[in-house]
Design a protein around this motif. Structure first.
Motif, PDB file in Angstrom:
ATOM      1  N   ILE A 109       0.821  -1.212   0.000  1.00  0.00           N
ATOM      2  CA  ILE A 109       0.000   0.000   0.000  1.00  0.00           C
ATOM      3  C   ILE A 109       0.856   1.264   0.000  1.00  0.00           C
ATOM      4  O   ILE A 109       0.598   2.218  -0.736  1.00  0.00           O
ATOM      5  N   HIS A 110       1.889   1.287   0.826  1.00  0.00           N
ATOM      6  CA  HIS A 110       2.681   2.508   1.005  1.00  0.00           C
ATOM      7  C   HIS A 110       4.062   2.455   0.347  1.00  0.00           C
ATOM      8  O   HIS A 110       4.780   3.458   0.343  1.00  0.00           O
ATOM      9  N   GLY A 111       4.452   1.262  -0.131  1.00  0.00           N
ATOM     10  CA  GLY A 111       5.771   1.138  -0.734  1.00  0.00           C
ATOM     11  C   GLY A 111       6.895   0.981   0.255  1.00  0.00           C
ATOM     12  O   GLY A 111       8.071   0.999  -0.112  1.00  0.00           O
ATOM     13  N   THR A 112       6.551   0.802   1.525  1.00  0.00           N
ATOM     14  CA  THR A 112       7.563   0.591   2.564  1.00  0.00           C
ATOM     15  C   THR A 112       6.946  -0.200   3.695  1.00  0.00           C
ATOM     16  O   THR A 112       5.719  -0.258   3.837  1.00  0.00           O
ATOM     17  N   GLY A 113       7.791  -0.861   4.494  1.00  0.00           N
ATOM     18  CA  GLY A 113       7.307  -1.620   5.642  1.00  0.00           C
ATOM     19  C   GLY A 113       7.337  -0.780   6.895  1.00  0.00           C
ATOM     20  O   GLY A 113       7.563   0.429   6.857  1.00  0.00           O
ATOM     21  N   LYS A 114       7.126  -1.437   8.033  1.00  0.00           N
ATOM     22  CA  LYS A 114       7.070  -0.703   9.289  1.00  0.00           C
ATOM     23  C   LYS A 114       8.454  -0.349   9.820  1.00  0.00           C
ATOM     24  O   LYS A 114       8.585   0.450  10.740  1.00  0.00           O
ATOM     25  N   ASN A 115       9.534  -0.955   9.253  1.00  0.00           N
ATOM     26  CA  ASN A 115      10.908  -0.550   9.566  1.00  0.00           C
ATOM     27  C   ASN A 115      11.158  -0.491  11.069  1.00  0.00           C
ATOM     28  O   ASN A 115      11.592   0.524  11.613  1.00  0.00           O
ATOM     29  N   ASP A 116      10.856  -1.599  11.755  1.00  0.00           N
ATOM     30  CA  ASP A 116      10.949  -1.609  13.213  1.00  0.00           C
ATOM     31  C   ASP A 116      12.248  -2.216  13.742  1.00  0.00           C
ATOM     32  O   ASP A 116      12.438  -2.317  14.953  1.00  0.00           O
ATOM     33  N   GLY A 117      13.143  -2.654  12.867  1.00  0.00           N
ATOM     34  CA  GLY A 117      14.434  -3.141  13.322  1.00  0.00           C
ATOM     35  C   GLY A 117      14.434  -4.533  13.898  1.00  0.00           C
ATOM     36  O   GLY A 117      15.436  -4.967  14.479  1.00  0.00           O
ATOM     37  N   THR A 118      13.315  -5.264  13.763  1.00  0.00           N
ATOM     38  CA  THR A 118      13.286  -6.610  14.325  1.00  0.00           C
ATOM     39  C   THR A 118      14.198  -7.538  13.540  1.00  0.00           C
ATOM     40  O   THR A 118      14.477  -7.316  12.363  1.00  0.00           O
ATOM     41  N   GLY A 119      14.646  -8.585  14.180  1.00  0.00           N
ATOM     42  CA  GLY A 119      15.488  -9.554  13.517  1.00  0.00           C
ATOM     43  C   GLY A 119      16.417 -10.232  14.486  1.00  0.00           C
ATOM     44  O   GLY A 119      16.570  -9.819  15.631  1.00  0.00           O
ATOM     45  N   CYS A 120      17.049 -11.296  14.011  1.00  0.00           N
ATOM     46  CA  CYS A 120      17.805 -12.195  14.884  1.00  0.00           C
ATOM     47  C   CYS A 120      19.246 -12.333  14.395  1.00  0.00           C
ATOM     48  O   CYS A 120      19.596 -11.893  13.312  1.00  0.00           O
ATOM     49  N   LEU A 291      22.846 -12.201  -1.910  1.00  0.00           N
ATOM     50  CA  LEU A 291      21.793 -12.083  -2.915  1.00  0.00           C
ATOM     51  C   LEU A 291      21.604 -10.612  -3.301  1.00  0.00           C
ATOM     52  O   LEU A 291      21.430  -9.762  -2.420  1.00  0.00           O
ATOM     53  N   PRO A 292      21.641 -10.276  -4.593  1.00  0.00           N
ATOM     54  CA  PRO A 292      21.541  -8.869  -5.011  1.00  0.00           C
ATOM     55  C   PRO A 292      20.102  -8.364  -4.974  1.00  0.00           C
ATOM     56  O   PRO A 292      19.415  -8.289  -5.992  1.00  0.00           O
ATOM     57  N   VAL A 293      19.644  -8.011  -3.785  1.00  0.00           N
ATOM     58  CA  VAL A 293      18.286  -7.514  -3.582  1.00  0.00           C
ATOM     59  C   VAL A 293      18.375  -6.145  -2.911  1.00  0.00           C
ATOM     60  O   VAL A 293      19.106  -5.970  -1.928  1.00  0.00           O
ATOM     61  N   GLU A 294      17.629  -5.176  -3.430  1.00  0.00           N
ATOM     62  CA  GLU A 294      17.596  -3.856  -2.805  1.00  0.00           C
ATOM     63  C   GLU A 294      16.951  -3.964  -1.428  1.00  0.00           C
ATOM     64  O   GLU A 294      15.895  -4.576  -1.273  1.00  0.00           O
ATOM     65  N   GLU A 295      17.601  -3.360  -0.424  1.00  0.00           N
ATOM     66  CA  GLU A 295      17.116  -3.475   0.945  1.00  0.00           C
ATOM     67  C   GLU A 295      16.407  -2.206   1.397  1.00  0.00           C
ATOM     68  O   GLU A 295      16.699  -1.098   0.911  1.00  0.00           O
ATOM     69  N   GLN A 296      15.509  -2.391   2.351  1.00  0.00           N
ATOM     70  CA  GLN A 296      14.894  -1.245   3.002  1.00  0.00           C
ATOM     71  C   GLN A 296      15.856  -0.756   4.084  1.00  0.00           C
ATOM     72  O   GLN A 296      16.109  -1.456   5.066  1.00  0.00           O
ATOM     73  N   GLU A 297      16.373   0.419   3.889  1.00  0.00           N
ATOM     74  CA  GLU A 297      17.310   0.966   4.871  1.00  0.00           C
ATOM     75  C   GLU A 297      16.557   1.334   6.151  1.00  0.00           C
ATOM     76  O   GLU A 297      15.381   1.694   6.123  1.00  0.00           O
ATOM     77  N   GLY A 298      17.254   1.246   7.274  1.00  0.00           N
ATOM     78  CA  GLY A 298      16.618   1.591   8.534  1.00  0.00           C
ATOM     79  C   GLY A 298      17.258   0.860   9.686  1.00  0.00           C
ATOM     80  O   GLY A 298      18.420   0.424   9.624  1.00  0.00           O
ATOM     81  N   LEU A 299      16.493   0.704  10.760  1.00  0.00           N
ATOM     82  CA  LEU A 299      17.042   0.136  11.992  1.00  0.00           C
ATOM     83  C   LEU A 299      17.547  -1.281  11.808  1.00  0.00           C
ATOM     84  O   LEU A 299      18.540  -1.678  12.414  1.00  0.00           O
ATOM     85  N   GLY A 300      16.848  -2.074  10.989  1.00  0.00           N
ATOM     86  CA  GLY A 300      17.254  -3.470  10.808  1.00  0.00           C
ATOM     87  C   GLY A 300      18.644  -3.590  10.220  1.00  0.00           C
ATOM     88  O   GLY A 300      19.477  -4.370  10.708  1.00  0.00           O
ATOM     89  N   VAL A 301      18.920  -2.820   9.174  1.00  0.00           N
ATOM     90  CA  VAL A 301      20.234  -2.868   8.530  1.00  0.00           C
ATOM     91  C   VAL A 301      21.288  -2.224   9.430  1.00  0.00           C
ATOM     92  O   VAL A 301      22.407  -2.737   9.560  1.00  0.00           O
ATOM     93  N   THR A 302      20.942  -1.106  10.081  1.00  0.00           N
ATOM     94  CA  THR A 302      21.894  -0.447  10.991  1.00  0.00           C
ATOM     95  C   THR A 302      22.331  -1.391  12.103  1.00  0.00           C
ATOM     96  O   THR A 302      23.534  -1.552  12.380  1.00  0.00           O
ATOM     97  N   SER A 303      21.355  -2.033  12.750  1.00  0.00           N
ATOM     98  CA  SER A 303      21.680  -2.975  13.816  1.00  0.00           C
ATOM     99  C   SER A 303      22.499  -4.143  13.287  1.00  0.00           C
ATOM    100  O   SER A 303      23.475  -4.581  13.920  1.00  0.00           O
ATOM    101  N   SER A 304      22.135  -4.666  12.117  1.00  0.00           N
ATOM    102  CA  SER A 304      22.868  -5.789  11.532  1.00  0.00           C
ATOM    103  C   SER A 304      24.320  -5.418  11.269  1.00  0.00           C
ATOM    104  O   SER A 304      25.237  -6.214  11.535  1.00  0.00           O
ATOM    105  N   ASN A 305      24.561  -4.238  10.743  1.00  0.00           N
ATOM    106  CA  ASN A 305      25.939  -3.808  10.480  1.00  0.00           C
ATOM    107  C   ASN A 305      26.763  -3.796  11.764  1.00  0.00           C
ATOM    108  O   ASN A 305      27.920  -4.249  11.781  1.00  0.00           O
TER     109      ASN A 305
END
Length: 386
Positions: A109-120, A291-305
């Motif tokens: 609907i909006h072209g973006t997710g909730k970008n909440d930084g969740t992940g393991c 995998l060459p996939v465009e990522e949604q930048e935000g808390l998830g990627v920042t925390s992962s880095n």
């Protein structure tokens, strides 16, 4: 509306042993954990503040219906399992299915997710005498104390779904109201795995949500089955996920694998698999590494880095189970630690830690930092009798 209880971390992971059809197992899960599921459905900010308002729009309902139609067509048994859980827990089916769609709806609907930084974070150590898969289960704060184990033996009346699975027997850690398979677990064919969410920028409605693909993994018998399930040819994934896995019984040397799965392109998931041979290790969190996939930048990627940077500093210690525990319990990065307590900008919490020991054939589960606590339970990895 229910509120998040301020009861701290409980040293408790309830377990249900159940047997029956997919619907019957789902109903038993819903009935047994009704209180946890109802409370979680009531306090989930993603569900109540994001998914449900979109579901109540014409465009959102179309996305929901096309995705449900896809899953009902290819994996009707898992729809029945969710229906059983909903009826057993006495919550509306659409609320549970929205949880399984996750960011597909807001992204469509909006072209973006909730970008909440969740992940393991998942870490593999493949050393002689130390064949370990470790995993931190990181989630939104309301998930804390809303987890349980399901040990199920499913024997349907006839082979089910696109892969015609005739029997499933597994144990999986679950979020309240969610299908087994989305966190970590094992099946009686010896498949042992953990899951990392990946944040693709563009998701695809009307395809298979990752929650369904990871549920299907619990029926996999071979490495080829895992590839087939994740590739999902003819449809493909609606979102993205990373799977860390091995099989207990292997010919030759122990091999671990990491699969990165991207959203469907041309009716097939993107798929890249990395192998870890004896003497090797790997670490994966919530960003694409290959995998060459465009990522949604935000808390998830920042925390992962940050978590990857910390792991690189600790890499020389990853030669044993103790080394894996040291890494997964690390909090040396005060802002973006591996073991997460939900402080400051990183509001995500580590709700459980699992340590699979493939030599001892055990699965230890912690609800506190494993560096300073004992496991709540140590389960045997039980295989199918020949």
């Amino acid at each position: 509306m229910p509120t998040v209880e301020d009861i701290g971390r409980r040293r408790c992971i309830p377990i249900l042993h159940t047997r029956g059809t997919h619907y019957e197992v789902g109903f038993d899960v819903g009935r047994t954990f009704r209180g946890l599921i109802q409370n979680f459905v009531g306090i989930s900010k993603s569900l109540n503040q994001v998914f449900l308002p979109l579901y109540n729009t014409e465009a959102g309902r179309r996305v929901y219906e096309t995705t449900l139609k896809c899953v009902r067509s290819n994996f009707p048994q898992y729809v029945r399992e969710i229906e059983g859980t909903a009826e057993g827990a006495q919550v509306p089916f659409h609320k549970l299915f929205l949880l399984h769609m996750d960011d597909i709806l807001p992204n469509a609907i909006h072209g973006t997710g909730k970008n909440d930084g969740t992940g393991c974070s998942s870490l593999v150590c493949n050393e002689s005498g130390n064949e370990i898969l470790g995993h931190t289960e990181d989630a939104l704060p309301e998930v804390l104390n809303h987890i349980y184990l399901v040990s199920a033996h499913i024997i349907p009346e006839s082979p089910q779904g696109r892969w015609k699975v005739s029997e499933e027997k597994f144990t999986s850690l679950c979020y309240a109201g969610h299908l087994p398979g989305f966190t970590m677990g094992f099946n009686h064919h010896g498949l042992v795995f953990s899951i990392n969410v990946l944040n693709a920028a563009k998701l695809v409605p009307g395809k298979t949500p990752r929650h369904i693909l990871t549920r299907a993994l619990l029926g996999a018998e071979t490495f080829i089955d895992v590839q087939q399930i994740l590739r999902d040819s003819g449809c493909g994934a609606g979102d993205a996920v990373s799977v860390n896995f091995t099989f207990l019984n292997q010919e030759g040397d122990r091999m671990f694998h990491n699969a990165e799965v991207g959203p469907s392109v041309g009716n097939e998931s993107g798929l890249n698999i990395l192998n870890a041979s004896p003497g090797e290790s790997f670490f994966h969190c919530n960003k694409f590494l290959r995998l060459p996939v465009e990522e949604q930048e935000g808390l998830g990627v920042t925390s992962s880095n940050h978590r990857h940077d910390t792991q690189q500093q600790l890499l020389p210690t990853v030669r044993s189970k103790a080394g894996v525990i040291k890494v997964l319990g690390d909090q040396s990065d005060n802002k973006w630690p591996i073991y997460r307590e939900g402080h400051g900008e990183d509001f995500v919490k580590t709700v459980a830690v699992g340590i699979f020991d493939l030599v001892e054939r055990t699965w230890a589960l912690y609800t506190e930092n494993p560096k300073i606590s004992e496991p709540v339970v140590v389960l045997p990895l039980q295989l199918k009798s020949n």
